[in-house]
Motif scaffolding. Structure first.
Motif, PDB file in Angstrom:
ATOM      1  N   ILE A   1       0.831  -1.211   0.000  1.00 56.08           N
ATOM      2  CA  ILE A   1       0.000   0.000   0.000  1.00 56.08           C
ATOM      3  C   ILE A   1       0.863   1.257   0.000  1.00 56.08           C
ATOM      4  CG2 ILE A   1      -1.799   1.275   1.237  1.00 56.08           C
ATOM      5  CD1 ILE A   1      -2.762  -1.402   0.000  1.00 56.08           C
ATOM      6  N   ASP A   2       0.524   2.216  -0.874  1.00 50.70           N
ATOM      7  CA  ASP A   2       1.145   3.539  -0.918  1.00 50.70           C
ATOM      8  C   ASP A   2       0.115   4.579  -0.517  1.00 50.70           C
ATOM      9  OD1 ASP A   2       3.569   2.603  -2.032  1.00 50.70           O
ATOM     10  OD2 ASP A   2       2.807   2.816  -4.078  1.00 50.70           O
ATOM     11  N   LEU A   3       0.551   5.595   0.230  1.00 51.07           N
ATOM     12  CA  LEU A   3      -0.328   6.714   0.557  1.00 51.07           C
ATOM     13  C   LEU A   3       0.214   7.979  -0.088  1.00 51.07           C
ATOM     14  CD1 LEU A   3      -2.622   8.152   2.017  1.00 51.07           C
ATOM     15  CD2 LEU A   3      -1.221   8.158   4.100  1.00 51.07           C
ATOM     16  N   GLY A   4      -0.393   8.380  -1.197  1.00 50.17           N
ATOM     17  CA  GLY A   4      -0.061   9.635  -1.855  1.00 50.17           C
ATOM     18  C   GLY A   4      -1.030  10.706  -1.380  1.00 50.17           C
ATOM     19  N   LEU A   5      -0.502  11.877  -1.029  1.00 51.46           N
ATOM     20  CA  LEU A   5      -1.315  12.946  -0.448  1.00 51.46           C
ATOM     21  C   LEU A   5      -1.289  14.200  -1.315  1.00 51.46           C
ATOM     22  CD1 LEU A   5      -0.014  12.633   3.228  1.00 51.46           C
ATOM     23  CD2 LEU A   5      -2.216  11.807   2.346  1.00 51.46           C
ATOM     24  N   GLY A   6      -2.473  14.786  -1.502  1.00 49.82           N
ATOM     25  CA  GLY A   6      -2.581  16.060  -2.198  1.00 49.82           C
ATOM     26  C   GLY A   6      -3.165  17.111  -1.272  1.00 49.82           C
ATOM     27  N   ARG A   7      -2.936  18.384  -1.590  1.00 49.24           N
ATOM     28  CA  ARG A   7      -3.447  19.445  -0.719  1.00 49.24           C
ATOM     29  C   ARG A   7      -4.602  20.211  -1.347  1.00 49.24           C
ATOM     30  NH1 ARG A   7      -1.056  24.918  -1.018  1.00 49.24           N
ATOM     31  NH2 ARG A   7      -0.039  25.080  -3.041  1.00 49.24           N
ATOM     32  N   ALA A   8      -5.026  19.805  -2.557  1.00 49.33           N
ATOM     33  CA  ALA A   8      -6.210  20.410  -3.178  1.00 49.33           C
ATOM     34  C   ALA A   8      -7.448  19.651  -2.711  1.00 49.33           C
ATOM     35  CB  ALA A   8      -6.093  20.345  -4.694  1.00 49.33           C
ATOM     36  N   PRO A   9      -8.632  20.242  -2.853  1.00 49.69           N
ATOM     37  CA  PRO A   9      -9.831  19.525  -2.410  1.00 49.69           C
ATOM     38  C   PRO A   9     -10.294  18.433  -3.370  1.00 49.69           C
ATOM     39  CG  PRO A   9     -10.425  21.684  -3.249  1.00 49.69           C
ATOM     40  CD  PRO A   9      -8.924  21.629  -3.247  1.00 49.69           C
ATOM     41  N   GLY A  10      -9.822  18.463  -4.624  1.00 53.65           N
ATOM     42  CA  GLY A  10     -10.267  17.465  -5.597  1.00 53.65           C
ATOM     43  C   GLY A  10     -11.677  17.717  -6.087  1.00 53.65           C
ATOM     44  N   THR A  11     -12.117  18.969  -5.975  1.00 48.73           N
ATOM     45  CA  THR A  11     -13.485  19.316  -6.377  1.00 48.73           C
ATOM     46  C   THR A  11     -13.644  20.831  -6.336  1.00 48.73           C
ATOM     47  OG1 THR A  11     -15.813  18.854  -5.953  1.00 48.73           O
ATOM     48  CG2 THR A  11     -14.416  19.125  -4.023  1.00 48.73           C
ATOM     49  N   ASP A  12     -14.888  21.301  -6.430  1.00 49.05           N
ATOM     50  CA  ASP A  12     -15.176  22.736  -6.355  1.00 49.05           C
ATOM     51  C   ASP A  12     -15.417  23.155  -4.902  1.00 49.05           C
ATOM     52  OD1 ASP A  12     -18.271  22.657  -5.809  1.00 49.05           O
ATOM     53  OD2 ASP A  12     -17.880  21.192  -7.391  1.00 49.05           O
ATOM     54  N   GLN A  13     -15.492  24.469  -4.667  1.00 46.57           N
ATOM     55  CA  GLN A  13     -15.629  24.995  -3.301  1.00 46.57           C
ATOM     56  C   GLN A  13     -16.926  24.541  -2.622  1.00 46.57           C
ATOM     57  OE1 GLN A  13     -12.594  25.786  -2.424  1.00 46.57           O
ATOM     58  NE2 GLN A  13     -13.020  27.802  -1.619  1.00 46.57           N
ATOM     59  N   LEU A  14     -18.008  24.514  -3.380  1.00 46.46           N
ATOM     60  CA  LEU A  14     -19.295  24.115  -2.810  1.00 46.46           C
ATOM     61  C   LEU A  14     -19.244  22.667  -2.318  1.00 46.46           C
ATOM     62  CD1 LEU A  14     -22.153  25.321  -2.391  1.00 46.46           C
ATOM     63  CD2 LEU A  14     -22.813  24.223  -4.547  1.00 46.46           C
ATOM     64  N   THR A  15     -18.662  21.784  -3.142  1.00 50.09           N
ATOM     65  CA  THR A  15     -18.549  20.377  -2.753  1.00 50.09           C
ATOM     66  C   THR A  15     -17.565  20.210  -1.604  1.00 50.09           C
ATOM     67  OG1 THR A  15     -18.983  19.822  -5.065  1.00 50.09           O
ATOM     68  CG2 THR A  15     -18.233  18.041  -3.652  1.00 50.09           C
ATOM     69  N   ALA A  16     -16.495  21.010  -1.624  1.00 45.87           N
ATOM     70  CA  ALA A  16     -15.535  20.971  -0.512  1.00 45.87           C
ATOM     71  C   ALA A  16     -16.239  21.306   0.801  1.00 45.87           C
ATOM     72  CB  ALA A  16     -14.388  21.944  -0.767  1.00 45.87           C
ATOM     73  N   MET A  17     -17.148  22.272   0.744  1.00 49.25           N
ATOM     74  CA  MET A  17     -17.917  22.645   1.930  1.00 49.25           C
ATOM     75  C   MET A  17     -18.789  21.470   2.386  1.00 49.25           C
ATOM     76  SD  MET A  17     -18.338  25.640   3.619  1.00 49.25           S
ATOM     77  CE  MET A  17     -18.489  27.075   2.563  1.00 49.25           C
ATOM     78  N   ALA A  18     -19.394  20.780   1.434  1.00 50.62           N
ATOM     79  CA  ALA A  18     -20.252  19.633   1.771  1.00 50.62           C
ATOM     80  C   ALA A  18     -19.438  18.495   2.379  1.00 50.62           C
ATOM     81  CB  ALA A  18     -20.985  19.147   0.521  1.00 50.62           C
ATOM     82  N   LEU A  19     -18.198  18.348   1.931  1.00 50.97           N
ATOM     83  CA  LEU A  19     -17.335  17.294   2.461  1.00 50.97           C
ATOM     84  C   LEU A  19     -16.869  17.596   3.880  1.00 50.97           C
ATOM     85  CD1 LEU A  19     -15.062  16.704  -0.654  1.00 50.97           C
ATOM     86  CD2 LEU A  19     -16.417  14.934   0.452  1.00 50.97           C
ATOM     87  N   ARG A  20     -16.536  18.854   4.122  1.00 53.36           N
ATOM     88  CA  ARG A  20     -15.892  19.220   5.385  1.00 53.36           C
ATOM     89  C   ARG A  20     -16.809  19.962   6.345  1.00 53.36           C
ATOM     90  NH1 ARG A  20     -11.075  22.533   2.827  1.00 53.36           N
ATOM     91  NH2 ARG A  20     -11.104  21.396   0.880  1.00 53.36           N
ATOM     92  N   ARG A  21     -17.929  20.407   5.869  1.00 48.59           N
ATOM     93  CA  ARG A  21     -18.882  21.241   6.623  1.00 48.59           C
ATOM     94  C   ARG A  21     -18.418  22.682   6.757  1.00 48.59           C
ATOM     95  NH1 ARG A  21     -22.370  18.476   4.981  1.00 48.59           N
ATOM     96  NH2 ARG A  21     -23.854  19.660   6.197  1.00 48.59           N
ATOM     97  N   ASP A  22     -17.126  22.950   6.650  1.00 50.15           N
ATOM     98  CA  ASP A  22     -16.636  24.327   6.612  1.00 50.15           C
ATOM     99  C   ASP A  22     -15.266  24.292   5.925  1.00 50.15           C
ATOM    100  OD1 ASP A  22     -14.288  24.275   8.444  1.00 50.15           O
ATOM    101  OD2 ASP A  22     -15.814  23.753   9.942  1.00 50.15           O
ATOM    102  N   LEU A  23     -14.726  25.473   5.642  1.00 46.92           N
ATOM    103  CA  LEU A  23     -13.432  25.527   4.962  1.00 46.92           C
ATOM    104  C   LEU A  23     -12.348  26.065   5.893  1.00 46.92           C
ATOM    105  CD1 LEU A  23     -14.495  26.713   1.394  1.00 46.92           C
ATOM    106  CD2 LEU A  23     -13.871  24.435   2.139  1.00 46.92           C
ATOM    107  N   GLN A  24     -12.585  25.950   7.203  1.00 46.07           N
ATOM    108  CA  GLN A  24     -11.577  26.368   8.177  1.00 46.07           C
ATOM    109  C   GLN A  24     -10.393  25.404   8.102  1.00 46.07           C
ATOM    110  OE1 GLN A  24     -12.440  28.804  11.146  1.00 46.07           O
ATOM    111  NE2 GLN A  24     -13.426  29.546   9.318  1.00 46.07           N
ATOM    112  N   GLY A  25      -9.224  25.922   8.347  1.00 47.74           N
ATOM    113  CA  GLY A  25      -8.053  25.048   8.409  1.00 47.74           C
ATOM    114  C   GLY A  25      -7.878  24.224   7.160  1.00 47.74           C
ATOM    115  N   ASN A  26      -7.784  24.871   6.012  1.00 46.87           N
ATOM    116  CA  ASN A  26      -7.713  24.118   4.759  1.00 46.87           C
ATOM    117  C   ASN A  26      -6.270  23.801   4.375  1.00 46.87           C
ATOM    118  OD1 ASN A  26      -6.954  26.706   3.968  1.00 46.87           O
ATOM    119  ND2 ASN A  26      -8.980  27.173   3.157  1.00 46.87           N
TER     120      ASN A  26
END
Length: 338
Positions: free
Chosen positions: A111-136
Protein backbone atom coordinates in the motif's frame (compact mmCIF):
# COMPACT_ATOMS: atom_id res chain seq x y z
CA UNK A 1 19.34 18.61 -17.42
CA UNK A 2 19.57 16.71 -20.67
CA UNK A 3 21.47 13.46 -20.25
CA UNK A 4 21.21 9.86 -21.31
CA UNK A 5 21.72 8.36 -17.87
CA UNK A 6 18.16 7.01 -17.66
CA UNK A 7 16.67 4.55 -20.13
CA UNK A 8 13.07 3.45 -20.54
CA UNK A 9 13.98 -0.19 -19.94
CA UNK A 10 15.44 0.70 -16.52
CA UNK A 11 12.56 2.97 -15.51
CA UNK A 12 9.60 1.57 -13.54
CA UNK A 13 6.19 2.12 -15.18
CA UNK A 14 3.03 2.66 -13.14
CA UNK A 15 -0.65 3.47 -13.66
CA UNK A 16 -2.88 6.31 -12.51
CA UNK A 17 -6.51 5.23 -12.91
CA UNK A 18 -9.10 8.01 -12.76
CA UNK A 19 -11.83 5.33 -12.87
CA UNK A 20 -13.79 7.02 -15.66
CA UNK A 21 -17.54 6.53 -15.96
CA UNK A 22 -18.26 5.98 -19.64
CA UNK A 23 -21.17 7.48 -21.48
CA UNK A 24 -24.01 4.95 -21.29
CA UNK A 25 -22.34 2.96 -18.48
CA UNK A 26 -22.40 3.00 -14.67
CA UNK A 27 -19.87 3.35 -11.84
CA UNK A 28 -20.29 -0.39 -11.26
CA UNK A 29 -19.04 -1.01 -14.81
CA UNK A 30 -16.05 1.25 -14.11
CA UNK A 31 -15.05 -0.71 -11.03
CA UNK A 32 -15.08 -3.97 -12.98
CA UNK A 33 -12.92 -2.59 -15.79
CA UNK A 34 -10.51 -0.96 -13.31
CA UNK A 35 -9.93 -4.28 -11.57
CA UNK A 36 -9.45 -6.00 -14.93
CA UNK A 37 -6.93 -3.34 -15.95
CA UNK A 38 -5.07 -3.70 -12.64
CA UNK A 39 -4.84 -7.48 -13.06
CA UNK A 40 -3.46 -7.07 -16.59
CA UNK A 41 -0.87 -4.40 -15.76
CA UNK A 42 0.28 -6.49 -12.80
CA UNK A 43 1.02 -9.32 -15.24
CA UNK A 44 2.78 -6.86 -17.58
CA UNK A 45 5.20 -5.73 -14.88
CA UNK A 46 3.87 -2.34 -13.82
CA UNK A 47 5.08 -1.30 -10.38
CA UNK A 48 2.11 0.47 -8.82
CA UNK A 49 -1.56 1.26 -9.46
CA UNK A 50 -2.86 4.51 -8.00
CA UNK A 51 -6.38 5.92 -7.74
CA UNK A 52 -7.21 9.61 -7.32
CA UNK A 53 -9.81 11.25 -5.10
CA UNK A 54 -12.36 13.34 -7.01
CA UNK A 55 -15.82 14.43 -5.92
CA UNK A 56 -19.05 15.51 -7.61
CA UNK A 57 -17.80 14.65 -11.10
CA UNK A 58 -20.18 12.78 -13.38
CA UNK A 59 -17.32 11.19 -15.31
CA UNK A 60 -15.12 9.98 -12.41
CA UNK A 61 -16.06 7.19 -9.99
CA UNK A 62 -13.12 7.34 -7.56
CA UNK A 63 -14.69 9.46 -4.79
CA UNK A 64 -14.40 6.70 -2.15
CA UNK A 65 -10.71 6.25 -2.94
CA UNK A 66 -9.79 4.09 0.05
CA UNK A 67 -12.61 1.64 -0.67
CA UNK A 68 -11.40 1.30 -4.26
CA UNK A 69 -7.80 0.75 -3.16
CA UNK A 70 -9.10 -2.20 -1.13
CA UNK A 71 -11.06 -3.47 -4.14
CA UNK A 72 -8.01 -3.35 -6.43
CA UNK A 73 -5.55 -4.71 -3.84
CA UNK A 74 -7.96 -7.55 -3.02
CA UNK A 75 -8.12 -8.61 -6.66
CA UNK A 76 -4.37 -8.46 -7.32
CA UNK A 77 -1.35 -10.17 -5.78
CA UNK A 78 1.91 -8.25 -6.15
CA UNK A 79 1.40 -4.78 -7.63
CA UNK A 80 1.57 -1.87 -5.17
CA UNK A 81 -1.81 -0.12 -4.83
CA UNK A 82 -2.35 3.35 -3.49
CA UNK A 83 -3.72 6.85 -3.68
CA UNK A 84 -2.65 9.41 -6.20
CA UNK A 85 -3.91 10.90 -4.08
CA UNK A 86 -5.98 11.26 -0.98
CA UNK A 87 -6.88 14.97 -0.72
CA UNK A 88 -5.83 15.64 2.85
CA UNK A 89 -7.85 18.83 3.46
CA UNK A 90 -11.01 16.69 3.17
CA UNK A 91 -10.06 14.28 5.96
CA UNK A 92 -8.85 14.08 9.54
CA UNK A 93 -5.30 12.65 9.48
CA UNK A 94 -6.19 10.03 12.11
CA UNK A 95 -9.03 8.68 9.96
CA UNK A 96 -6.71 8.46 6.94
CA UNK A 97 -4.09 6.68 9.04
CA UNK A 98 -6.62 4.14 10.34
CA UNK A 99 -7.96 3.46 6.85
CA UNK A 100 -4.51 3.10 5.29
CA UNK A 101 -3.32 1.07 8.29
CA UNK A 102 -6.26 -1.27 7.75
CA UNK A 103 -5.39 -1.65 4.06
CA UNK A 104 -1.71 -2.28 4.85
CA UNK A 105 -2.72 -4.89 7.43
CA UNK A 106 -4.88 -6.64 4.82
CA UNK A 107 -2.26 -6.34 2.05
CA UNK A 108 1.16 -6.13 3.75
CA UNK A 109 3.92 -4.34 1.88
CA UNK A 110 1.68 -3.29 -1.01
CA UNK A 111 0.00 0.00 0.00
CA UNK A 112 1.15 3.54 -0.92
CA UNK A 113 -0.33 6.71 0.56
CA UNK A 114 -0.06 9.63 -1.86
CA UNK A 115 -1.31 12.95 -0.45
CA UNK A 116 -2.58 16.06 -2.20
CA UNK A 117 -3.45 19.44 -0.72
CA UNK A 118 -6.21 20.41 -3.18
CA UNK A 119 -9.83 19.52 -2.41
CA UNK A 120 -10.27 17.47 -5.60
CA UNK A 121 -13.48 19.32 -6.38
CA UNK A 122 -15.18 22.74 -6.35
CA UNK A 123 -15.63 24.99 -3.30
CA UNK A 124 -19.30 24.11 -2.81
CA UNK A 125 -18.55 20.38 -2.75
CA UNK A 126 -15.54 20.97 -0.51
CA UNK A 127 -17.92 22.64 1.93
CA UNK A 128 -20.25 19.63 1.77
CA UNK A 129 -17.34 17.29 2.46
CA UNK A 130 -15.89 19.22 5.38
CA UNK A 131 -18.88 21.24 6.62
CA UNK A 132 -16.64 24.33 6.61
CA UNK A 133 -13.43 25.53 4.96
CA UNK A 134 -11.58 26.37 8.18
CA UNK A 135 -8.05 25.05 8.41
CA UNK A 136 -7.71 24.12 4.76
CA UNK A 137 -4.56 23.85 2.67
CA UNK A 138 -2.50 25.98 5.08
CA UNK A 139 -2.59 23.11 7.57
CA UNK A 140 -1.23 20.66 5.00
CA UNK A 141 2.38 20.44 6.32
CA UNK A 142 1.15 19.91 9.89
CA UNK A 143 -1.31 17.23 8.77
CA UNK A 144 1.35 15.42 6.72
CA UNK A 145 3.61 15.29 9.78
CA UNK A 146 0.70 14.02 11.85
CA UNK A 147 0.22 11.18 9.36
CA UNK A 148 3.95 10.38 9.37
CA UNK A 149 3.65 10.01 13.13
CA UNK A 150 0.48 7.89 13.07
CA UNK A 151 1.94 5.51 10.47
CA UNK A 152 5.47 5.62 11.86
CA UNK A 153 7.20 3.62 14.60
CA UNK A 154 5.30 2.50 17.70
CA UNK A 155 5.20 5.15 20.43
CA UNK A 156 4.38 3.63 23.85
CA UNK A 157 3.74 7.14 25.21
CA UNK A 158 1.13 8.03 22.56
CA UNK A 159 -2.23 9.18 23.92
CA UNK A 160 -3.75 8.87 20.44
CA UNK A 161 -2.66 6.24 17.97
CA UNK A 162 -3.85 4.76 14.69
CA UNK A 163 -4.99 1.18 15.28
CA UNK A 164 -4.19 -0.39 12.91
CA UNK A 165 -1.56 1.99 11.53
CA UNK A 166 1.19 2.74 14.01
CA UNK A 167 4.33 0.73 13.37
CA UNK A 168 3.35 -0.16 9.79
CA UNK A 169 5.56 2.50 8.13
CA UNK A 170 3.38 2.82 5.01
CA UNK A 171 5.26 4.88 2.38
CA UNK A 172 3.90 8.43 2.23
CA UNK A 173 4.24 10.39 -1.00
CA UNK A 174 3.54 14.05 -1.64
CA UNK A 175 1.78 14.92 -4.88
CA UNK A 176 1.85 18.29 -6.54
CA UNK A 177 1.15 20.44 -9.55
CA UNK A 178 3.36 23.33 -8.37
CA UNK A 179 6.61 23.83 -6.47
CA UNK A 180 4.85 23.91 -3.06
CA UNK A 181 4.62 20.16 -2.45
CA UNK A 182 8.01 19.65 -4.11
CA UNK A 183 9.55 21.88 -1.44
CA UNK A 184 7.67 20.15 1.38
CA UNK A 185 8.57 16.67 0.08
CA UNK A 186 12.22 17.72 -0.07
CA UNK A 187 12.14 19.16 3.45
CA UNK A 188 10.54 16.01 4.91
CA UNK A 189 12.64 13.61 2.82
CA UNK A 190 9.66 12.02 1.09
CA UNK A 191 9.11 10.74 -2.47
CA UNK A 192 7.40 13.20 -4.81
CA UNK A 193 4.98 12.72 -7.71
CA UNK A 194 4.14 15.54 -10.11
CA UNK A 195 0.79 15.85 -11.88
CA UNK A 196 2.14 16.69 -15.33
CA UNK A 197 -0.79 14.83 -16.90
CA UNK A 198 -2.93 17.94 -16.39
CA UNK A 199 -0.65 20.69 -15.00
CA UNK A 200 2.57 20.56 -17.02
CA UNK A 201 3.76 24.15 -16.61
CA UNK A 202 5.70 23.80 -13.34
CA UNK A 203 7.11 20.29 -13.86
CA UNK A 204 10.73 21.25 -14.48
CA UNK A 205 10.75 23.92 -11.75
CA UNK A 206 9.21 21.50 -9.23
CA UNK A 207 11.74 18.76 -10.03
CA UNK A 208 14.61 21.23 -9.62
CA UNK A 209 13.32 22.53 -6.27
CA UNK A 210 12.77 18.96 -5.04
CA UNK A 211 16.23 17.73 -5.99
CA UNK A 212 18.13 20.87 -4.98
CA UNK A 213 16.60 21.09 -1.49
CA UNK A 214 16.11 17.40 -0.67
CA UNK A 215 16.99 16.43 2.92
CA UNK A 216 17.74 12.71 3.46
CA UNK A 217 15.43 11.14 6.04
CA UNK A 218 14.62 7.78 7.62
CA UNK A 219 12.00 7.46 4.86
CA UNK A 220 14.28 8.15 1.89
CA UNK A 221 18.01 8.70 1.43
CA UNK A 222 17.94 10.08 -2.12
CA UNK A 223 15.25 12.11 -3.92
CA UNK A 224 12.76 9.94 -5.82
CA UNK A 225 10.53 11.67 -8.36
CA UNK A 226 7.64 10.36 -10.44
CA UNK A 227 6.04 12.21 -13.34
CA UNK A 228 2.47 11.37 -14.24
CA UNK A 229 1.78 11.77 -17.96
CA UNK A 230 -0.90 10.84 -20.49
CA UNK A 231 -0.36 8.05 -23.00
CA UNK A 232 -2.51 6.70 -25.80
CA UNK A 233 -0.68 3.94 -27.65
CA UNK A 234 -2.12 1.83 -30.46
CA UNK A 235 -0.89 -0.34 -33.32
CA UNK A 236 -0.84 2.67 -35.68
CA UNK A 237 -0.44 6.43 -35.22
CA UNK A 238 -3.79 6.96 -36.92
CA UNK A 239 -5.63 4.68 -34.51
CA UNK A 240 -3.94 6.29 -31.50
CA UNK A 241 -4.85 9.77 -32.71
CA UNK A 242 -8.48 8.78 -33.06
CA UNK A 243 -8.55 7.15 -29.60
CA UNK A 244 -7.05 10.35 -28.16
CA UNK A 245 -10.15 12.36 -29.10
CA UNK A 246 -11.74 10.91 -25.94
CA UNK A 247 -8.94 12.54 -23.94
CA UNK A 248 -9.44 15.87 -25.75
CA UNK A 249 -13.17 15.79 -25.05
CA UNK A 250 -12.55 15.07 -21.36
CA UNK A 251 -10.22 18.05 -21.02
CA UNK A 252 -12.58 20.23 -23.03
CA UNK A 253 -15.15 19.48 -20.32
CA UNK A 254 -12.63 20.52 -17.67
CA UNK A 255 -12.01 23.84 -19.40
CA UNK A 256 -15.73 24.47 -19.82
CA UNK A 257 -16.47 23.42 -16.25
CA UNK A 258 -18.90 20.77 -17.42
CA UNK A 259 -18.67 17.40 -15.69
CA UNK A 260 -19.80 14.71 -18.12
CA UNK A 261 -19.21 10.97 -18.54
CA UNK A 262 -16.32 9.95 -20.76
CA UNK A 263 -17.28 10.12 -24.42
CA UNK A 264 -16.39 7.74 -27.24
CA UNK A 265 -13.78 8.84 -29.80
CA UNK A 266 -14.77 10.92 -32.81
CA UNK A 267 -13.31 11.19 -36.31
CA UNK A 268 -12.31 14.81 -35.75
CA UNK A 269 -12.43 17.45 -33.03
CA UNK A 270 -13.22 20.14 -35.60
CA UNK A 271 -16.49 21.79 -34.68
CA UNK A 272 -16.31 20.47 -31.12
CA UNK A 273 -13.90 23.13 -29.86
CA UNK A 274 -13.00 26.64 -30.91
CA UNK A 275 -9.44 27.89 -31.38
CA UNK A 276 -9.01 29.19 -27.83
CA UNK A 277 -10.41 25.98 -26.32
CA UNK A 278 -8.12 23.88 -28.51
CA UNK A 279 -5.12 25.92 -27.37
CA UNK A 280 -6.10 25.60 -23.70
CA UNK A 281 -6.52 21.82 -23.98
CA UNK A 282 -3.18 21.48 -25.76
CA UNK A 283 -1.45 23.49 -23.03
CA UNK A 284 -2.85 21.20 -20.33
CA UNK A 285 -1.88 18.12 -22.35
CA UNK A 286 1.68 19.17 -23.13
CA UNK A 287 3.05 15.91 -21.72
CA UNK A 288 0.80 13.55 -23.64
CA UNK A 289 2.27 10.72 -25.70
CA UNK A 290 0.15 9.53 -28.61
CA UNK A 291 1.04 7.12 -31.38
CA UNK A 292 2.33 3.67 -32.16
CA UNK A 293 5.18 2.08 -30.21
CA UNK A 294 7.97 3.60 -32.27
CA UNK A 295 6.55 7.13 -32.06
CA UNK A 296 5.89 6.94 -28.33
CA UNK A 297 9.22 5.28 -27.53
CA UNK A 298 11.19 8.13 -29.08
CA UNK A 299 9.05 10.81 -27.40
CA UNK A 300 9.13 9.10 -24.00
CA UNK A 301 12.91 8.70 -24.08
CA UNK A 302 13.23 12.41 -24.89
CA UNK A 303 10.96 13.21 -21.92
CA UNK A 304 13.11 11.00 -19.69
CA UNK A 305 16.28 12.69 -20.96
CA UNK A 306 14.84 16.11 -20.11
CA UNK A 307 13.34 15.29 -16.71
CA UNK A 308 15.53 12.44 -15.38
CA UNK A 309 12.54 11.21 -13.35
CA UNK A 310 12.87 7.92 -11.50
CA UNK A 311 9.49 6.49 -12.52
CA UNK A 312 6.81 7.13 -15.15
CA UNK A 313 3.14 6.93 -14.23
CA UNK A 314 0.64 6.77 -17.07
CA UNK A 315 -2.92 8.04 -17.15
CA UNK A 316 -5.03 6.88 -20.07
CA UNK A 317 -8.36 8.33 -21.20
CA UNK A 318 -9.38 5.62 -23.66
CA UNK A 319 -13.07 4.84 -24.06
CA UNK A 320 -12.92 1.23 -25.25
CA UNK A 321 -11.64 -1.10 -22.53
CA UNK A 322 -9.86 -3.46 -24.94
CA UNK A 323 -8.12 -0.49 -26.58
CA UNK A 324 -7.10 0.80 -23.12
CA UNK A 325 -5.65 -2.62 -22.25
CA UNK A 326 -3.81 -2.70 -25.57
CA UNK A 327 -2.32 0.75 -24.90
CA UNK A 328 -0.89 -0.35 -21.54
CA UNK A 329 0.35 -3.61 -23.05
CA UNK A 330 2.21 -1.78 -25.82
CA UNK A 331 3.67 0.60 -23.22
CA UNK A 332 4.84 -2.32 -21.10
CA UNK A 333 6.59 -3.86 -24.12
CA UNK A 334 8.36 -0.53 -24.70
CA UNK A 335 9.64 -0.57 -21.15
CA UNK A 336 11.04 -4.06 -21.65
CA UNK A 337 12.81 -3.42 -24.95
CA UNK A 338 16.57 -3.03 -24.91
Amino acid sequence: MSSNTKKLKDTPFSVLDLVPILEGKTASDSFKTSLDLAQHVEDWGYKRYWLAEHHNMAGIASSATVVLIGHIAGGTKTIRVGSGGIMLPNHAPLVVAEQIGTLESLHPGRIDLGLGRAPGTDQLTAMALRRDLQGNTEDFPKHVQELLYYLGPEDPEARVRAVPGQGLNVPIWLLGSSTYSAQLAAMLGLPFAFASHFAPAALMAALKVYRDTFQPSKHLQEPYAVACINAVVADTDAEANKLATTLYQSFLNVIRGTAKPQKPPVESMEGLWDASEKYAVQQMLRYTFIGDQATVKEDLQAFLDDTQVDELMFASHIYDHQARLRSYELLAQLGQQA
